[in-house]
Motif scaffolding. Structure first.
Motif, short mmCIF file in Angstrom:
data_model
loop_
_atom_site.label_atom_id
_atom_site.label_comp_id
_atom_site.label_asym_id
_atom_site.label_seq_id
_atom_site.Cartn_x
_atom_site.Cartn_y
_atom_site.Cartn_z
N ILE A 1 -12.22 13.93 23.68
CA ILE A 1 -13.67 13.87 23.55
C ILE A 1 -13.97 13.54 22.09
O ILE A 1 -13.79 14.39 21.21
CB ILE A 1 -14.31 15.19 23.97
N GLN B 1 -27.34 13.17 28.40
CA GLN B 1 -27.18 12.21 29.49
C GLN B 1 -28.10 12.53 30.66
O GLN B 1 -28.55 13.66 30.83
CB GLN B 1 -25.73 12.21 30.00
N GLU C 1 -12.30 21.27 31.22
CA GLU C 1 -12.17 20.03 30.45
C GLU C 1 -10.75 19.86 29.93
O GLU C 1 -10.29 18.73 29.70
CB GLU C 1 -13.15 20.03 29.28
N ASN D 1 -19.65 18.27 19.26
CA ASN D 1 -19.82 18.04 20.68
C ASN D 1 -19.99 19.34 21.44
O ASN D 1 -19.19 20.27 21.28
CB ASN D 1 -18.61 17.30 21.26
N CYS D 2 -21.03 19.41 22.26
CA CYS D 2 -21.18 20.43 23.29
C CYS D 2 -20.91 21.84 22.76
O CYS D 2 -21.53 22.28 21.81
CB CYS D 2 -20.27 20.07 24.46
N GLU E 1 -22.42 13.35 24.17
CA GLU E 1 -20.98 13.54 24.39
C GLU E 1 -20.51 12.59 25.49
O GLU E 1 -21.17 12.43 26.52
CB GLU E 1 -20.71 15.00 24.80
N VAL E 2 -19.36 11.98 25.25
CA VAL E 2 -18.73 11.00 26.17
C VAL E 2 -19.76 10.11 26.88
O VAL E 2 -19.72 9.94 28.10
CB VAL E 2 -17.77 11.67 27.18
N SER F 1 -15.36 9.08 25.56
CA SER F 1 -14.05 9.52 25.97
C SER F 1 -13.05 8.53 25.39
O SER F 1 -13.01 7.37 25.77
CB SER F 1 -13.93 9.57 27.50
N PRO G 1 -23.32 16.76 27.41
CA PRO G 1 -23.29 16.12 28.73
C PRO G 1 -24.60 16.43 29.47
O PRO G 1 -25.47 17.12 28.92
CB PRO G 1 -22.10 16.81 29.41
N TRP H 1 -18.75 15.19 35.98
CA TRP H 1 -19.16 16.55 36.34
C TRP H 1 -18.35 17.18 37.47
O TRP H 1 -18.25 18.39 37.59
CB TRP H 1 -20.65 16.55 36.71
N TYR I 1 -19.96 11.68 31.67
CA TYR I 1 -19.29 12.97 31.84
C TYR I 1 -18.96 13.20 33.32
O TYR I 1 -19.86 13.23 34.16
CB TYR I 1 -20.19 14.10 31.33
#
Length: 340
Positions: free
Chosen positions: A128, A247, A152, A179-180, A63-64, A119, A205, A71, A69
């Motif tokens: 996203i 990531q 988010e 995603n996620c 993701e991204v 992104s 992420p 954080w 990401y």
């Protein structure tokens, strides 16, 4: 049997443009070039080239993954993150751009299929996004996370109805992606199963182990283990191969991420939990250490999906549409409708 019936039967039998049921897949575990669009493009191209050298045919990114990401949205206030997000916007990737053209050209040269998580910037809004890019370098499908999670939503917008489609036909089978925490939306998962997914890319992420409760009270569902289990469950429930792409965060980049001074959850280097699962949920690769970069690979046979489907086909013989069914709106809303 009439000619039209024969034609219909032939079309029904020709359900895929697959070249072979045996595929080599890859799941990326890498640190982004944080908040740096040009650096992110360079690194992405390098990973694609490495995957091609490794014989990978279907590759999934986190993701991204461009430009990473941010954080700090979970740990700092909006005011404290003003400059971070300003830079993040400036370094997000437009779907139609010279930077995307470079990535597409690299994929064409590599001759592989890629699900790229990034992104996306469109105008002054961020999303996203996941682009499905085929072996010719063409974006054959594009989707956006339909509901960003919690904070988010202060950065990224919602995907519209056209993002409900999450599976495409490829020479390597039917490839899907979410995603996620889209993986925690049961109706969205079910709709993906109905699209016939065989290889699924789960983009995430950086996530970390459950912290010491004396240092930080943190929900378990926000840990690497919980989200890995979520991805594994999709493999079991949907009888699909799942590529978990994640990531990594290193200490040298904490200041850039507005995370200097530490945070009890962060164990750096760390954040990675990439894996590849079979359609019965079995792990098919050896996990990398949480702080190590690499591409996990596995040689799979799509025919093995039938071993799982024989026992449970969630949208087939194991369903009860007379009792439970799903309604889907596939028409995206418009911000402007011209009156005649």
């Amino acid at each position: 049997m009439g000619d039209s019936a024969v034609a219909d039967l032939t079309q029904a039998l020709d359900t895929s443009n697959m070249t072979s049921s045996k595929i080599r897949v890859g799941a990326v575990q890498a640190e982004p070039v944080w908040l740096d669009l040009q650096g992110s493009v360079e690194k992405t191209i390098g990973i694609i080239k490495q995957a091609a050298r490794d014989g990978v045919q279907v590759l999934g990114f986190a993701e991204v993954s461009i430009p990473g990401y941010p954080w700090a949205i979970w740990t700092k206030s909006v005011v404290e993150n003003t400059e971070l997000i300003h830079r993040y916007m400036a370094n997000s990737l437009a779907r139609v751009s010279p930077e995307m053209d470079r990535i597409r050209a690299a994929i064409k040269e590599a001759g592989i299929f890629v699900v790229l998580g990034y992104s996306e910037r469109e105008g002054a809004s961020l999303y996203i996004a996941q682009s499905f890019i085929d072996t010719t370098g063409e974006i054959i499908h594009h989707r956006r996370k339909i509901k960003p999670t919690h904070v988010e939503r202060s950065i990224w917008g919602d995907g519209q109805a056209d993002s409900l489609k999450s599976v495409v036909d490829t020479p390597f089978g039917k490839v899907g992606a979410l995603n996620c925490w889209e993986h925690l939306q049961p109706l969205l998962r079910y709709y993906e199963y109905s699209q016939g997914v065989q290889i699924h890319v789960a983009g995430w992420p950086p996530m970390f182990p459950d912290p010491d409760p004396k240092e930080l009270k943190w929900p378990y569902h926000e840990t690497d283990v919980a989200n890995l289990l979520t991805s594994q469950f999709l493999a079991i429930e949907g009888q699909a191969f799942v590529l978990v792409a994640t990531q990594v965060v290193t200490e040298a980049n904490l200041e850039k991420l507005n995370m200097a001074g530490g945070f009890p959850l962060f164990k750096v280097p760390g954040g990675g939990f990439s894996m590849i699962f079979g359609p019965d949920g079995r792990p098919l690769a050896t996990a990398l250490p949480a702080g190590e970069e690499g591409i996990l690979t596995a040689d799979i046979d799509l025919a093995d999906i039938d071993y799982a489907k024989g026992m449970i086909d969630t949208v087939g013989h194991y369903s009860r549409p007379d009792l439970l069914s799903l309604n889907v709106n596939s028409k995206p809303a418009k911000i402007v409708t011209e009156m005649e």
